[in-house]
Structures are given as C-alpha cells and as structure tokens.
Write a protein that holds these residues in place. Structure first.
Motif, PDB file in Angstrom:
ATOM      1  N   ASN A  10       0.873  -1.267   0.009  1.00  0.00           N
ATOM      2  CA  ASN A  10      -0.058  -0.156   0.020  1.00  0.00           C
ATOM      3  C   ASN A  10       0.767   1.262   0.039  1.00  0.00           C
ATOM      4  O   ASN A  10       1.834   1.535   0.619  1.00  0.00           O
ATOM      5  CB  ASN A  10      -0.909   0.051   1.277  1.00  0.00           C
ATOM      6  CG  ASN A  10      -1.714  -1.351   1.209  1.00  0.00           C
ATOM      7  OD1 ASN A  10      -2.338  -1.470   0.308  1.00  0.00           O
ATOM      8  ND2 ASN A  10      -1.799  -1.936   2.595  1.00  0.00           N
ATOM      9  N   ASP A  11       0.681   2.094  -0.771  1.00  0.00           N
ATOM     10  CA  ASP A  11       1.335   3.403  -1.056  1.00  0.00           C
ATOM     11  C   ASP A  11       2.761   3.330  -1.097  1.00  0.00           C
ATOM     12  O   ASP A  11       3.369   4.056  -0.054  1.00  0.00           O
ATOM     13  CB  ASP A  11       0.623   4.394   0.150  1.00  0.00           C
ATOM     14  CG  ASP A  11      -0.866   4.732  -0.107  1.00  0.00           C
ATOM     15  OD1 ASP A  11      -1.102   4.861  -1.296  1.00  0.00           O
ATOM     16  OD2 ASP A  11      -1.530   4.498   0.933  1.00  0.00           O
ATOM     17  N   ILE A  12       3.412   2.517  -1.514  1.00  0.00           N
ATOM     18  CA  ILE A  12       4.874   2.178  -1.620  1.00  0.00           C
ATOM     19  C   ILE A  12       5.439   3.407  -2.584  1.00  0.00           C
ATOM     20  O   ILE A  12       5.259   3.623  -3.710  1.00  0.00           O
ATOM     21  CB  ILE A  12       5.141   0.890  -2.338  1.00  0.00           C
ATOM     22  CG1 ILE A  12       4.456  -0.321  -1.440  1.00  0.00           C
ATOM     23  CG2 ILE A  12       6.513   0.552  -2.133  1.00  0.00           C
ATOM     24  CD1 ILE A  12       4.880  -0.303  -0.062  1.00  0.00           C
ATOM     25  N   ASN A  24       3.711   6.263  -4.511  1.00  0.00           N
ATOM     26  CA  ASN A  24       2.433   5.738  -3.904  1.00  0.00           C
ATOM     27  C   ASN A  24       1.917   4.655  -4.610  1.00  0.00           C
ATOM     28  O   ASN A  24       0.742   4.637  -5.301  1.00  0.00           O
ATOM     29  CB  ASN A  24       1.595   6.876  -3.838  1.00  0.00           C
ATOM     30  CG  ASN A  24       1.843   8.061  -2.998  1.00  0.00           C
ATOM     31  OD1 ASN A  24       2.569   7.474  -1.882  1.00  0.00           O
ATOM     32  ND2 ASN A  24       1.810   9.273  -3.293  1.00  0.00           N
ATOM     33  N   VAL A  25       2.820   3.418  -4.934  1.00  0.00           N
ATOM     34  CA  VAL A  25       2.358   2.129  -5.761  1.00  0.00           C
ATOM     35  C   VAL A  25       1.477   1.364  -4.946  1.00  0.00           C
ATOM     36  O   VAL A  25       1.776   0.987  -3.647  1.00  0.00           O
ATOM     37  CB  VAL A  25       3.309   1.742  -6.469  1.00  0.00           C
ATOM     38  CG1 VAL A  25       3.021   0.236  -7.231  1.00  0.00           C
ATOM     39  CG2 VAL A  25       4.166   2.474  -7.448  1.00  0.00           C
ATOM     40  N   ASN A  26       0.381   0.672  -5.415  1.00  0.00           N
ATOM     41  CA  ASN A  26      -0.473  -0.316  -4.705  1.00  0.00           C
ATOM     42  C   ASN A  26      -0.259  -1.485  -5.522  1.00  0.00           C
ATOM     43  O   ASN A  26      -0.282  -1.484  -6.793  1.00  0.00           O
ATOM     44  CB  ASN A  26      -1.741   0.017  -4.554  1.00  0.00           C
ATOM     45  CG  ASN A  26      -2.223   1.333  -3.568  1.00  0.00           C
ATOM     46  OD1 ASN A  26      -1.594   1.464  -2.545  1.00  0.00           O
ATOM     47  ND2 ASN A  26      -2.566   2.635  -4.143  1.00  0.00           N
ATOM     48  N   LEU A  27      -0.474  -2.472  -4.707  1.00  0.00           N
ATOM     49  CA  LEU A  27      -0.414  -4.113  -5.338  1.00  0.00           C
ATOM     50  C   LEU A  27      -0.984  -4.900  -4.522  1.00  0.00           C
ATOM     51  O   LEU A  27      -0.614  -5.087  -3.429  1.00  0.00           O
ATOM     52  CB  LEU A  27       1.120  -4.585  -5.532  1.00  0.00           C
ATOM     53  CG  LEU A  27       1.205  -6.060  -6.490  1.00  0.00           C
ATOM     54  CD1 LEU A  27       0.768  -6.078  -7.565  1.00  0.00           C
ATOM     55  CD2 LEU A  27       2.585  -6.546  -6.254  1.00  0.00           C
ATOM     56  N   GLN A  28      -2.153  -5.456  -5.161  1.00  0.00           N
ATOM     57  CA  GLN A  28      -2.895  -6.240  -4.136  1.00  0.00           C
ATOM     58  C   GLN A  28      -2.942  -7.707  -4.796  1.00  0.00           C
ATOM     59  O   GLN A  28      -3.406  -7.699  -6.114  1.00  0.00           O
ATOM     60  CB  GLN A  28      -4.398  -5.903  -3.963  1.00  0.00           C
ATOM     61  CG  GLN A  28      -4.294  -4.896  -2.684  1.00  0.00           C
ATOM     62  CD  GLN A  28      -4.004  -3.500  -3.369  1.00  0.00           C
ATOM     63  OE1 GLN A  28      -4.594  -3.073  -4.281  1.00  0.00           O
ATOM     64  NE2 GLN A  28      -3.727  -2.674  -2.335  1.00  0.00           N
ATOM     65  N   GLY A  63      15.610   2.882   2.596  1.00  0.00           N
ATOM     66  CA  GLY A  63      14.349   2.237   2.833  1.00  0.00           C
ATOM     67  C   GLY A  63      13.111   2.678   2.020  1.00  0.00           C
ATOM     68  O   GLY A  63      13.647   3.372   0.984  1.00  0.00           O
ATOM     69  N   PHE A  64      12.022   2.463   2.479  1.00  0.00           N
ATOM     70  CA  PHE A  64      10.869   3.021   1.529  1.00  0.00           C
ATOM     71  C   PHE A  64       9.859   3.428   2.358  1.00  0.00           C
ATOM     72  O   PHE A  64       9.792   3.417   3.677  1.00  0.00           O
ATOM     73  CB  PHE A  64      10.416   1.778   0.639  1.00  0.00           C
ATOM     74  CG  PHE A  64       9.933   0.803   1.467  1.00  0.00           C
ATOM     75  CD1 PHE A  64       8.655   0.473   1.576  1.00  0.00           C
ATOM     76  CD2 PHE A  64      10.583  -0.336   2.150  1.00  0.00           C
ATOM     77  CE1 PHE A  64       7.895  -0.483   2.454  1.00  0.00           C
ATOM     78  CE2 PHE A  64       9.993  -1.268   2.733  1.00  0.00           C
ATOM     79  CZ  PHE A  64       8.598  -1.391   2.941  1.00  0.00           C
ATOM     80  N   GLU A  65       8.794   4.164   1.700  1.00  0.00           N
ATOM     81  CA  GLU A  65       7.638   4.580   2.411  1.00  0.00           C
ATOM     82  C   GLU A  65       6.517   3.570   1.978  1.00  0.00           C
ATOM     83  O   GLU A  65       6.454   2.991   0.971  1.00  0.00           O
ATOM     84  CB  GLU A  65       7.354   5.905   2.161  1.00  0.00           C
ATOM     85  CG  GLU A  65       8.517   7.122   2.645  1.00  0.00           C
ATOM     86  CD  GLU A  65       7.888   8.427   1.952  1.00  0.00           C
ATOM     87  OE1 GLU A  65       6.787   8.543   1.413  1.00  0.00           O
ATOM     88  OE2 GLU A  65       8.848   9.250   1.967  1.00  0.00           O
ATOM     89  N   GLY A  66       5.450   3.678   2.954  1.00  0.00           N
ATOM     90  CA  GLY A  66       4.431   2.567   2.632  1.00  0.00           C
ATOM     91  C   GLY A  66       4.212   1.444   3.484  1.00  0.00           C
ATOM     92  O   GLY A  66       4.964   1.338   4.601  1.00  0.00           O
ATOM     93  N   ASP A 238       5.785   4.725 -15.278  1.00  0.00           N
ATOM     94  CA  ASP A 238       6.843   5.800 -14.839  1.00  0.00           C
ATOM     95  C   ASP A 238       6.839   5.786 -13.324  1.00  0.00           C
ATOM     96  O   ASP A 238       6.711   6.917 -12.669  1.00  0.00           O
ATOM     97  CB  ASP A 238       6.188   7.121 -15.321  1.00  0.00           C
ATOM     98  CG  ASP A 238       6.536   7.216 -17.004  1.00  0.00           C
ATOM     99  OD1 ASP A 238       7.382   6.499 -17.556  1.00  0.00           O
ATOM    100  OD2 ASP A 238       5.607   7.850 -17.481  1.00  0.00           O
ATOM    101  N   GLY A 239       6.725   4.735 -12.668  1.00  0.00           N
ATOM    102  CA  GLY A 239       6.831   4.520 -11.177  1.00  0.00           C
ATOM    103  C   GLY A 239       5.804   4.877 -10.588  1.00  0.00           C
ATOM    104  O   GLY A 239       5.340   4.840  -9.314  1.00  0.00           O
TER     105      GLY A 239
END
Length: 533
Positions: A10-12, A24-28, A63-66, A238-239
């Motif tokens: 969520n929101d990566i 803010n990438v999402n993958l489910q 690191g990363f956010e999300g 594009d990310g």
C-alpha cells in the motif's frame, strides 16, 4: 483480521538520491490467483519486487515509504531470508542454479537435511558442519517437488550443467515449491529464454501451482501470455500505479494503451526547421536478413530500409534485440545477412570497416567500449578522427593547437561540465561521459550516425540539448541518424519513423504520432490485426 488479499502493498514510494522511482504504488494479490505485474522497462516493477523481498539495494539507500501486509497483517521484511520465512519465493529470469550441483543439491541448497555427528563435543565446536547429510531423504523431497509440477522426466540425481534451458527453469520452480509454507511465488519474465513449447508448459505449471492455493505474481511483457494465464493484473507506468484490472474484463488493446499511454510532450521543438523531402529511392542503410549473435540481444532475420537524411528510431523492451543491431554493424559480434551502405555491401568481418565508410557510433556501454576512461577529454574526443581520418595530426604527431581548439568547441557546444580538456573521462559524471562519447562521434563528421541510448543518465535539460543537437545536424548537414533507445518519448520527439523490435526482429514500423496502443502491442510482438482490433 479477514482480508480479501493475501498480499497488499500500500502506497509504496521509493527514492534513489532524489529521484523518485516509485510514487504511492499499490499492489494487491489474492490467494491462489495469478496476478500479472506489467509495465515498460523503467516502470518500477523491479524496484517494487526489491521492496517485497527486502533487498539490500532498498535498505542501504534509505528504505521505502508505505506498508506491506500479508494475510491482513503488517510485516517488515529485512532481507530475502525474511521473505522466505514469510512464504514468499522467486523464480528468477537469470537462473540462480549451481551448474556443477545435481538437481537435488540445487533444490535443497541452504536447506539441507542432516543428522548430527556421533561426537557431541564436535557438534558444539563445528555446529552443523559435520552433520551426516541424508541424501536419500533430500532426493525423495526433490522428487516430490518435481512430480508436483509434472516434471517426471527430470532425474533428481542429474547434474544441472548441460540441461536444456527449460528444464533449468523447472528445477528453479521445484526448488521454490520444496520450501515449507510457500504462499506466494514471483515469476520474473519466466518465458523470456524458453522455446514456445517450453513456455506453454511453464504456463500450465503456473496454473497447477495456483490451483493449490499458492498466489503468483507474473512479471512479463508478453500480453498474449497474460490473457492466456492471468486472473488479474496491475499496470505501472513511470513509477506510478495506473490500474488494477480483472483479465476477463479487459482486452489487449486496452492493456497496451494503459502501459504506454502518456502525454507525449515533445522534448524537441522542430517548428523552426523546414520540412524535408525523404525519398524511398535513396536508401542510406539497409539490413537484409540481418542476424546478430549477441547474447541477450540477438537479432533474427531483420529487414529494414533507412532513407538518406532520415532520423530513424529502434525501440522496444530490453533484451529484445535492438542493442544487437549496432553491435553487429560495428563487427563486435558474429553476424549473418547483409548490411548495405548506400547500396554497397559492408564487410562485417573487418573490424572498423563501418568507421571507414563514414558511420559513427555512440555505444550504450560508454564505460565498457565508449570511452578511454584513463585518458583526457581531449584525447577521447579526437581519438577516432586521428585513427580513422588522420585528422588532428602534424607530421604524424598530435596537433595540440587544433586538438585543443576543437575540444573546447565541443565542450561548449554540448555543455560538458568539466574542469578542462585535460580532465580524465573516467572522473566525469555519467551524463558528461555520454556527451564526450557523442562529441567523439560528431568529430568524425559522419554520413550516418548511430546512437544507442543517447541520453541515458542525463538530466532533462541536458537530454533536450543532446536531442536538439542531433536534430540540428540532421537538418543542417543532412546526416542520417539512427537512434536506438528504450525511451519512447525520446524516439517520438525526434524520429521520422520508429521500428519496434520484439523477439529479435521488427514487430512494426510506426509513425511517431501512432496510437499508444499500437506501440504497446508492438512491444509485445503483436499487431492490431492479431487481436482483431
């Protein structure tokens, strides 16, 4: 906590040194589904998977956010071993097998079954290093894993070395299946190196695995395979997250549109130049049944005619063959077929023959073959002209006055950020190294200029400058320019025509203004007529 999804990312967001590569990438992904992860090269697929697997490249760069959730609970994955403990595995595109090991040894490596030695004191000193390995038990486990994916014809005692590529891929899958508690498998471009029959078998195995409740993330650029095997998909561009789609509710044309579709703001304003008349009768370079045996970038029976004075582009995904085109013309790899320069056959067996025929190159591998890293900018810029055309020489020695004058002109023209002409090329930034490569090629005053990835590693302002200059010498000097690039926006900004390379050959030759869907389909090796659109 009940959840519809096995995996939720969520929101990566991820940033590398100020460059935001995920936004803010999402993958489910649901339990037991095959979920395709799609996008062009550079869309962010690999970075997102690096986040999922806790790769050092993520943690060592801030690191990363999300948030990452598994079975509805937030998890923190510190490293790939952590991912394995959570039941997440990967089948790599580039096999992670040990050739001299047997199938069983590869499947069990790092997870060997052993019995402690009979001397307790040695166990305390050496840990499990002196365990007696239970090879029969491990072979039986390996046999079960192979049988579970229908690979009864792979012997568990056979060595991996010499096995067909497809069999090696299946051994990788068996290794992941053998791991205890596997919940999710990532397949990274698994069919890229397989024959058609091996690829079909792999897709069957994926269905078999998913039917047992194991989720699959399927990273691929082959749209037909997605339609054939996937249940759902996530598209990145594009990310950024573009869409999550159920496969049954979409079609190839829509997917291609979503992968490519973006506002094409041309990087170069060509309005000040008069339109040119390009004649189909005047051909600068022609490829006839052209093949290049370059590992990872093979060219297979390519035929194309490039007109005099044209800016012609070769685009497509990585590993599809576009990079092999110019490497073959340079004589760096074995070739078959013909390359005709203004109708005259080029002798590809002679290294440097292309340069002598007024063809200049800018390689995508600027550090490997493009530059003399320990030499000065001056020497790099004039070197080829000295060797090929005997320029910048006086009585057989370097004419320093002419050499320095020209080098300073090129530094100013291309805005090469340097302390001066004597700075070594190896000490420059990547973008400025690329400009030095371009300066050396332009110094040859070529009739045909072939540039591969001309703006890789260059900021947007410098990109615009380089592309504008390519357009300028094309318009003012009539130079035929061939641009090989992974960036469609770049190609669509300056090219008259663009050939999309897929599976080693030309899938389509398109106008820069052609619909985005046509580009997306071509990159997957398809055309509208193939999908009935």
């Amino acid at each position: 906590m009940e959840t519809e999804y096995l995996l939720s990312m969520n929101d990566i967001s991820k940033e590398y040194f100020g460059n935001k590569v995920l936004k803010n990438v999402n993958l489910q992904v649901k339990t037991g589904e095959i979920h395709a992860l799609m996008g062009e090269n550079g869309a962010g697929k690999s970075t997102l998977m690096n986040v999922l697997f806790g790769m050092p490249v993520i943690h060592n760069t801030g690191g990363f956010e999300g948030q990452v959730q598994l079975d509805g609970k937030e998890i923190s994955i510190a490293d790939p071993h952590d991912a394995m403990n959570y039941g997440i595995g990967m089948v790599h595109q580039e096999f992670m097998l040990i050739p001299d090991f047997t199938v069983t040894e590869n499947i069990k490596v790092g997870r060997e079954t052993g019995r402690p030695s009979l001397v307790p004191v040695l166990d305390k000193v050496f840990g499990r290093d002196l365990d007696h390995m239970l090879w029969d038990e491990m072979a039986a486990d390996s046999r079960r894993s192979l049988d579970s994916i229908g690979m009864m014809n792979i012997e568990e005692y056979a060595k991996v070395a010499g096995m067909p590529i497809g069999y090696q891929q299946f051994v990788e899958i068996a290794r992941e299946i053998d791991k205890t508690g596997i919940k999710l498998l990532v397949f990274d471009e698994p069919t890229a190196v397989l024959t058609e029959s091996e690829a079909d078998r792999l897709l069957e195995i994926m269905r078999l695995i998913s039917s047992r409740g194991i989720a699959i993330i399927f990273i691929t650029h082959r749209l037909d395979e997605v339609m054939q095997v996937a249940d759902s998909m996530t598209i990145l561009r594009d990310g950024e997250f573009v869409a999550r789609k159920e496969v049954a509710e979409t079609n190839l044309v829509e997917i291609a549109q979503l992968m490519i579709g973006r506002q094409v703001d041309k990087l170069v304003d060509d309005s000040e130049h008069d339109p040119r008349e390009l004649s189909d009768d005047k051909i600068a370079l022609e490829l006839v049944n052209y093949c290049v045996n370059m590992p990872g970038e093979k060219v297979i029976n390519m035929n194309v005619k490039i007109r005099e004075g044209e800016i012609f582009g070769f685009g497509g995904l990585a590993g599809q063959g576009k990079i092999g085109i110019h490497n073959g013309i340079q004589g760096l790899y074995e070739t078959r077929g013909d390359v005709l320069i203004h109708g005259e056959k080029l002798d590809l067996s002679k290294r440097g023959e292309a340069l002598r025929k007024d063809i200049a190159f800018v390689s995508e591998d600027r550090r490997g073959v493009g530059l003399l890293l320990g030499e000065s900018i001056e020497r790099n810029i004039v070197f080829s002209a000295m060797q090929v055309k005997n320029e910048f020489l006086k009585r057989g020695l370097l004419d320093r006055k002419a050499s320095l004058k020209h080098t300073r002109e090129m530094i100013e023209l291309l805005d090469i950020r340097t302390t001066g002409p004597q700075q070594t090329a190896g000490s420059l930034s990547g973008g400025n190294q690329q400009k030095v490569c371009l300066a050396r090629a332009l110094t040859l005053k070529p009739n045909i200029l072939i540039v591969a990835e001309p703006t890789r590693g260059i900021d947007i302002g410098a990109k615009k400058l380089v592309l504008e200059y390519l357009t300028k010498i094309n318009r003012e000097q009539g130079t035929t320019i061939i641009v090989i690039s992974s960036e469609l926006v770049e190609l669509r900004s300056i090219c008259d025509r663009i050939a999309i390379v897929a599976k080693g050959t030309i899938a389509a030759i398109l106008d820069p203004e052609a619909p985005d869907a046509d580009y997306g389909l071509a990159m997957s090796g398809l055309k509208r007529e193939d999908v009935g659109a």
